[in-house]
Design an enzyme around this catalytic site. Sequence first.
Site, PDB file in Angstrom:
ATOM      1  N   ILE A 251       0.852  -1.190   0.000  1.00  0.00           N
ATOM      2  CA  ILE A 251       0.000   0.000   0.000  1.00  0.00           C
ATOM      3  C   ILE A 251       0.888   1.242   0.000  1.00  0.00           C
ATOM      4  O   ILE A 251       0.570   2.240   0.646  1.00  0.00           O
ATOM      5  CB  ILE A 251      -1.031   0.003   1.162  1.00  0.00           C
ATOM      6  CG1 ILE A 251      -0.363  -0.260   2.508  1.00  0.00           C
ATOM      7  CG2 ILE A 251      -2.159  -0.979   0.894  1.00  0.00           C
ATOM      8  CD1 ILE A 251      -1.292  -0.013   3.715  1.00  0.00           C
ATOM      9  N   CYS A 261       5.151  -8.870 -14.719  1.00  0.00           N
ATOM     10  CA  CYS A 261       4.076  -9.731 -14.212  1.00  0.00           C
ATOM     11  C   CYS A 261       2.751  -9.018 -13.966  1.00  0.00           C
ATOM     12  O   CYS A 261       1.769  -9.302 -14.644  1.00  0.00           O
ATOM     13  CB  CYS A 261       4.537 -10.432 -12.942  1.00  0.00           C
ATOM     14  SG  CYS A 261       5.844 -11.624 -13.285  1.00  0.00           S
ATOM     15  N   ARG A 328      10.893  -3.867 -17.857  1.00  0.00           N
ATOM     16  CA  ARG A 328       9.652  -4.190 -18.563  1.00  0.00           C
ATOM     17  C   ARG A 328       8.465  -3.474 -17.893  1.00  0.00           C
ATOM     18  O   ARG A 328       8.280  -3.565 -16.700  1.00  0.00           O
ATOM     19  CB  ARG A 328       9.434  -5.714 -18.586  1.00  0.00           C
ATOM     20  CG  ARG A 328      10.422  -6.425 -19.502  1.00  0.00           C
ATOM     21  CD  ARG A 328      10.236  -7.927 -19.501  1.00  0.00           C
ATOM     22  NE  ARG A 328      10.771  -8.561 -18.313  1.00  0.00           N
ATOM     23  CZ  ARG A 328      10.847  -9.888 -18.141  1.00  0.00           C
ATOM     24  NH1 ARG A 328      10.408 -10.703 -19.075  1.00  0.00           N
ATOM     25  NH2 ARG A 328      11.349 -10.396 -17.036  1.00  0.00           N
TER      26      ARG A 328
HETATM   27  N1  LIG Z   1       9.926 -12.499 -13.660  1.00  0.00           N
HETATM   28  C1  LIG Z   1       9.225 -12.759 -12.562  1.00  0.00           C
HETATM   29  O1  LIG Z   1       9.396 -12.107 -11.530  1.00  0.00           O
HETATM   30  C2  LIG Z   1       8.206 -13.868 -12.541  1.00  0.00           C
HETATM   31  C3  LIG Z   1       7.692 -14.303 -11.308  1.00  0.00           C
HETATM   32  C4  LIG Z   1       6.759 -15.338 -11.299  1.00  0.00           C
HETATM   33  C5  LIG Z   1       6.344 -15.897 -12.500  1.00  0.00           C
HETATM   34  N2  LIG Z   1       6.824 -15.429 -13.686  1.00  0.00           N
HETATM   35  C6  LIG Z   1       6.369 -16.083 -14.920  1.00  0.00           C
HETATM   36  O2  LIG Z   1       7.379 -16.997 -15.331  1.00  0.00           O
HETATM   37  C7  LIG Z   1       7.457 -17.049 -16.761  1.00  0.00           C
HETATM   38  C8  LIG Z   1       8.860 -16.683 -17.216  1.00  0.00           C
HETATM   39  O3  LIG Z   1       9.125 -15.349 -16.810  1.00  0.00           O
HETATM   40  P1  LIG Z   1      10.586 -14.733 -16.892  1.00  0.00           P
HETATM   41  O4  LIG Z   1      10.518 -13.392 -16.268  1.00  0.00           O
HETATM   42  O5  LIG Z   1      11.561 -15.733 -16.403  1.00  0.00           O
HETATM   43  O6  LIG Z   1      10.739 -14.574 -18.481  1.00  0.00           O
HETATM   44  P2  LIG Z   1      12.042 -14.250 -19.322  1.00  0.00           P
HETATM   45  O7  LIG Z   1      11.579 -13.569 -20.541  1.00  0.00           O
HETATM   46  O8  LIG Z   1      13.077 -13.643 -18.450  1.00  0.00           O
HETATM   47  O9  LIG Z   1      12.585 -15.720 -19.718  1.00  0.00           O
HETATM   48  C9  LIG Z   1      11.952 -16.604 -20.592  1.00  0.00           C
HETATM   49  C10 LIG Z   1      13.032 -17.356 -21.364  1.00  0.00           C
HETATM   50  O10 LIG Z   1      12.456 -18.419 -22.114  1.00  0.00           O
HETATM   51  C11 LIG Z   1      13.211 -18.560 -23.297  1.00  0.00           C
HETATM   52  N3  LIG Z   1      12.460 -19.386 -24.260  1.00  0.00           N
HETATM   53  C12 LIG Z   1      11.411 -19.032 -25.034  1.00  0.00           C
HETATM   54  N4  LIG Z   1      10.981 -20.114 -25.742  1.00  0.00           N
HETATM   55  C13 LIG Z   1      11.767 -21.172 -25.401  1.00  0.00           C
HETATM   56  C14 LIG Z   1      11.809 -22.537 -25.758  1.00  0.00           C
HETATM   57  N5  LIG Z   1      10.935 -23.041 -26.622  1.00  0.00           N
HETATM   58  N6  LIG Z   1      12.737 -23.332 -25.194  1.00  0.00           N
HETATM   59  C15 LIG Z   1      13.616 -22.826 -24.296  1.00  0.00           C
HETATM   60  N7  LIG Z   1      13.625 -21.524 -23.910  1.00  0.00           N
HETATM   61  C16 LIG Z   1      12.717 -20.700 -24.445  1.00  0.00           C
HETATM   62  C17 LIG Z   1      13.474 -17.136 -23.718  1.00  0.00           C
HETATM   63  O11 LIG Z   1      14.540 -17.042 -24.643  1.00  0.00           O
HETATM   64  C18 LIG Z   1      13.783 -16.475 -22.364  1.00  0.00           C
HETATM   65  O12 LIG Z   1      15.172 -16.505 -22.085  1.00  0.00           O
HETATM   66  C19 LIG Z   1       6.377 -16.103 -17.266  1.00  0.00           C
HETATM   67  O13 LIG Z   1       5.205 -16.836 -17.479  1.00  0.00           O
HETATM   68  C20 LIG Z   1       6.176 -15.152 -16.093  1.00  0.00           C
HETATM   69  O14 LIG Z   1       4.897 -14.579 -16.075  1.00  0.00           O
HETATM   70  C21 LIG Z   1       7.758 -14.447 -13.737  1.00  0.00           C
END
Ligand SMILES: NC(=O)c1ccc[n+]([C@@H]2O[C@H](COP(=O)([O-])OP(=O)(O)OC[C@H]3O[C@@H](n4cnc5c(N)ncnc54)[C@H](O)[C@@H]3O)[C@@H](O)[C@H]2O)c1
Length: 434
Positions: A251, A261, A328
Amino acid sequence: MNIAMLGTGYVGLVTGSCFAETGNDVVCVDIDETKIEQLRQGRVPFYEVGLEDLIQRNTRESRLSFSTDPAEAVRRAEVVFIAVGTPQVSAGGADLSQVFAAAETIARAMNGGKIVVTKSTVPVGTAARVKEIIEAGTEHPVAVVSNPEFLKEGTAVEDFMKPDRVVLGGEDAGSLERLQSLYEPFMRRGNRVILTDSRSAEMSKYAANAILATKISFINETARLCEKEGADVEQVRRIMGLDHRIGPHFIYPGIGFGGSCLPKDIRAMIAMGGDELEMPLLQAVDRVNETQKGLLLEKVERHFGNALAGRTLALWGLSFKARTDDMRESPAIRVIDGLLQAGARVRAFDPEAGKEARKRYGDRIEYGDNNYEVVAGADAVLILTEWNEFRSPDFARLKELLHQPVVFDGRNLYEPAVMRQQGFIYYSIGRGRG
Ligand SMILES: NC(=O)c1ccc[n+]([C@@H]2O[C@H](COP(=O)([O-])OP(=O)(O)OC[C@H]3O[C@@H](n4cnc5c(N)ncnc54)[C@H](O)[C@@H]3O)[C@@H](O)[C@H]2O)c1
């Protein structure tokens, strides 16, 4: 346990490293060759406290490796995690193309029974769809478990090592048991594993993020009302937070939530409702946030009588929050775009996000090596991220360096009365009329 992690971003890399740290054999895979090459050389592609140590130690001790070959990693794994990105499509829903591509890769590489875990944040029904895709491409048995991730950038390693809860959603008792044992080392403060069905697990991640976003938009709307009515939202926040039913977290008034996210997840939740179920509350949360991101810019324009061309504005902070280099959906983007459009010269400093900003803005803005360098000769400083090093600057030095002593504080880091006493024209969020 032999683990393959498909997707080596913020979530995949932290998850993979932490599983390696507890003795598992983990291969982190990504389609981004540059990222994998960097990691092989022991360099971490983004800033996250404690991660580099973890990666270097586990690589050295041969429990963690990096690859661009998903098939090989899947073949040797008992458990395959899908931790790829699920960005927003233009209509607002989650783009599942990376998840489905990963599922197809798994299907092609199956050489025995496996547990596939959806770690990415995905709409309800995705685990079932992933199972269908894999089963369509192989004779080998597959169990799919939904295991949404709740870590926060900035404290990701700590969050993963000591989670508030671990959610495992699935229908196959044996695979749920296997995953429960994988998480056992992280449960030393007591068992906080929740076993549920995959649809509830998927929904729980969105619902958790949506309430956090709602709290932020709520306090930001309240801050605007405080400004109109001459109240101090910082006092209001403290008073509210002491009520145990409300609590002090999330808050804090500011310039809106960003990151990879909250914005996309509330829009994905609205998209899940579709035409059948309107979600007016979350639509309002999103709308309030978009307005809030423009608030500081409005104050700047008002102060300078809409004449920003040729003025120099210094920015402290670029990342969407402190302790990360992630830009982002950062509110800083709205501010920079607005200032550049108005013809202002922008000079920015962020302890970690300079590299990200350079990727996005190149030499359209200038970058400093520290927070004082960027304010020298500037017409005002705008505080966009609540980094600790901005909390108690040398105000005398700041005032001397600035061309005009004007501070626009988007994070309420300072006391208005103290700032005025020191001769600053000080604008903040929701603290009296201003
Ligand atoms: N960043 C956060 O704080 C956070 C927290 C909780 C959940 N999430 C969720 O987790 C997921 C990932 O988020 P992130 O922040 O790590 O994303 P990110 O963009 O940092 O990483 C995703 C990675 O996946 C790779 N990729 C794409 N297609 C692929 C494939 N076919 N095979 C192998 N690698 C592949 C990309 O090159 C990239 O490096 C999302 O759904 C996000 O919403 C993120």
